[in-house]
Design an enzyme around this catalytic site. Structure first.
Site: not given
Ligand code: F6R
Length: 606
Positions: A2, A27, A74, A100-101, A479, A483, A486, A502, A601
């Site tokens: 949010c 956000r 969100w 937000n929260g 990783e 990517k 998501e 396995h 984000k």
């Molecule tokens: C994936 C991504 C998330 C963040 C995770 C932690 O691309 O961006 O998995 O890495 O939400 O976020 P931070 O680093 O802001 O604590």
């Protein structure tokens, strides 16, 4: 999660509100809304969906008032809908609030308020806050807000507006970020700096427990007891352009391409012949007193932590455990004053990571935060802080934050190795020489994207993709798979190559795409035999190898080469084609790259 914005001044509030919300849309983007004080009435508009839906609704009906609040959501409590969108108000529409929260005790509060005759129209936890202000208000807006804060539990940043006090906005923070931007005859409130950077670089960053009483010519801070607080102005160094797309189609692509600079900027403050961290100033005694290291983080930052474990264990020979922040504090971790807990977080606001950090502190650990946002909640909570210099990362999928986290963890390990003399000085010198080359080598990796685009187009519509690798290649595979998942919504799984037999090998059939990383020289032969295992099942294998590898091409359909370097540093290069592959796969499938569904984000809820 949010985004919150607020404006008070002489200009039309809606212009800042919409601009600010656009910058904060990363956000949360399932609904949005604004409330603007227009004198006789409070204008409210909300729309489910992207911010563009709200803008469309407002197109021919922009309110003229000069005080307003806005929100991009969100969803946590209540599905995305017009009714659940913020701002929320009390029964008589005298008080408006954006949040937000999560208000954890909202059900109890809601029951009490309903018993008192309050009528609720949404399913949200936030609406109780608006009704609570109505209940607590007896002519003094600040007093009413303070009373509300004493009743609610949970995490929040809140922004209040009242019909009765058109000259005042009140903001409060607990565990969720909030900044106040200082203008001339106008002030701004936002969840994050990108929302206000085009208007001012002078900011106040709120701490937990702070209440900001914002008028057009003043900002006063008090604590929950109503006592004044002195706050220092924080001057934002980066400029507005850093938070814009700069000609790229998406923030993600821009941020992938910014990696050479981001990594260079992260390295340079800490290289002075040897590796220096003035902000740490650790010595041998300090390190001798640490017998265990935890790295705690979420998502991509967790994946950076997995690489960090290799760095510290290999170069410093200290035991490192890596844990997901959402798990760490719920399993009574074995932590004491001889433990160093390193938390990694791009935003510095991830609630799980922040909570893990607080838990570690409570248990007496030494704490170090690796963050990208100076002054973030995590940075302020930790005993020691070192910063990545990635600049603002806007795309939901993290890219440049990851590579800068990797290089900073590498430098941290070298720094510790220098102090503890755990590896020879000549080896440190050799690694420093190689790390200096990394930014240019990332540029080189970025210079030939055409084959990657082609692979993405070829495999962009497959249902499943597997990523395999051993050792650090496995960390990078995790990783790469994240990517792809998501942003392209393709089911992608990463496996340690040695684990395939396995169980997972049962899934490898003709035509299944497998991305095989083979950059780790120390396990190269074993990796090769695992690759042959999947090839023998007629998988389509794309290899990622170090330049000079002439073996892999003999067995594979396609190989992407990255420049060669030490196997500890090669993850910084090997991840780049995987980021690009995910990006172009998402484009091929027509996905909204910067705003993937269901995600946001900064995850400031548990
Ligand atoms: C994936 C991504 C998330 C963040 C995770 C932690 O691309 O961006 O998995 O890495 O939400 O976020 P931070 O680093 O802001 O604590």
């Amino acid at each position: 999660m949010c985004g919150i914005v607020g404006y008070i001044g002489d200009k039309r509030a809606i212009d800042f509100l919409l601009d600010g919300l656009t910058k904060l849309e990363y956000r949360g983007y399932d609904s949005a809304g604004v409330a603007v004080n227009c004198g006789d009435n409070i204008f409210v508009e909300k729309a489910v969906g992207r911010l563009s839906s709200l803008k469309e609704k407002l197109k021919n009906n922009l309110p003229v008032g000069t005080v307003g609040i806005g929100h991009t959501r969100w969803a946590t409590h209540g599905r995305p809908s017009d009714l659940n969108a913020h701002p929320h108000s009390d029964c008589h529409k005298n008080f408006f609030v954006v949040h937000n929260g999560i208000i954890e005790n909202y059900l109890q509060l809601k029951e009490d308020l309903i018993a008192k005759g309050h009528k609720f129209i949404s399913e949200t936890d936030t609406e109780v806050v608006a009704h609570l202000v109505e209940e607590s208000y007896h002519g003094d807006f600040v007093l009413a807000v303070r009373d509300v804060l004493s009743k609610i539990e949970g995490s929040y940043s809140l922004l209040f507006m009242s019909k009765f006090h058109p000259d005042t906005l009140i903001a409060a923070k607990q565990d969720n970020p909030l900044v106040v931007g200082i203008g001339k005859g106008e002030n701004f409130i936002a969840s994050d700096i990108p929302a206000i950077i085009s208007f001012t670089r002078q900011t106040y960053i709120l701490n937990d427990g702070d209440i900001a009483v914002v008028q057009k010519n003043s900002v006063n801070f008090i604590n929950r007891q109503g006592l004044p607080i002195e706050k220092k102005i924080f001057h934002v160094k980066w400029n507005a352009a850093a938070a814009e797309k700069g000609g790229y189609e998406h923030f993600m692509l821009k941020e992938i391409n910014e990696q050479p600079k981001a990594v260079r900027d992260t390295i340079s403050p800490h290289l002075n012949g040897k590796v220096t961290f003035n902000e740490l100033n650790w010595n041998e005694d300090f390190l001798n007193n640490i017998n265990k290291i935890y790295i705690v983080a979420c998502g991509t930052a967790y994946h950076a932590g997995l690489v960090g474990k290799f760095y510290i264990e290999k170069l410093v020979r200290k035991l490192v455990e890596v844990d997901l922040a959402s798990e760490f504090r719920y399993r009574n971790p074995i932590v004491d004053d001889k433990t160093l807990v390193i938390v990694i977080s791009q935003s510095g606001e991830t609630l799980d990571t922040l909570a893990a950090l607080k838990e570690a502190k409570k248990l007496g650990a030494k704490t170090l935060a690796v963050t990208n946002v100076v002054g973030s909640s995590i940075a302020r909570e930790a005993e020691f802080v070192i910063n990545t210099a990635a600049g603002p990362e806007i795309a939901v999928a993290s890219t440049k934050a990851y590579t800068t986290q990797l290089i900073l963890m590498f430098m941290l390990a070298l720094y510790m190795a220098q102090i503890s003399k755990s590896i020879p000085a000549a080896e440190i010198e050799r690694l420093i020489k190689l790390l200096k080359k990394i930014p240019a080598q990332i540029s080189e990796t970025l210079s030939d994207v055409e084959p990657i685009k082609t692979f993405a187009q070829m495999y962009g519509f497959n249902d499943d993709v597997f990523y395999i690798g051993r050792s650090l290649d496995y960390c990078v595979a995790l990783e790469g798979a994240l990517k792809l998942k998501e942003i392209s919504y393709i089911h992608a799984e990463a496996y340690a190559s040695g684990e395939l037999k396995h169980g997972t090998l049962a899934l490898i059939v003709e035509g299944v795409p497998v991305i095989a990383l083979a950059t780790q020289k120390s396990v190269y032969e074993k990796t090769l035999s695992n690759i042959k295992e999947v090839k023998a099942r007629d998988a389509i294998v794309i290899g990622i190898a170090a330049a000079g590898d002439s073996e892999l091409e003999k067995y594979l359909d396609h190989v992407i080469f990255v420049p060669d370097t030490d196997e500890l540093l090669i993850p910084l290069l090997a991840v780049v084609p995987l980021q690009l592959l995910a990006y172009y796969a998402a484009i091929t499938r027509g996905c909204d790259v910067d705003k993937p569904r269901n995600l946001a984000k900064s995850v400031t809820v548990e």
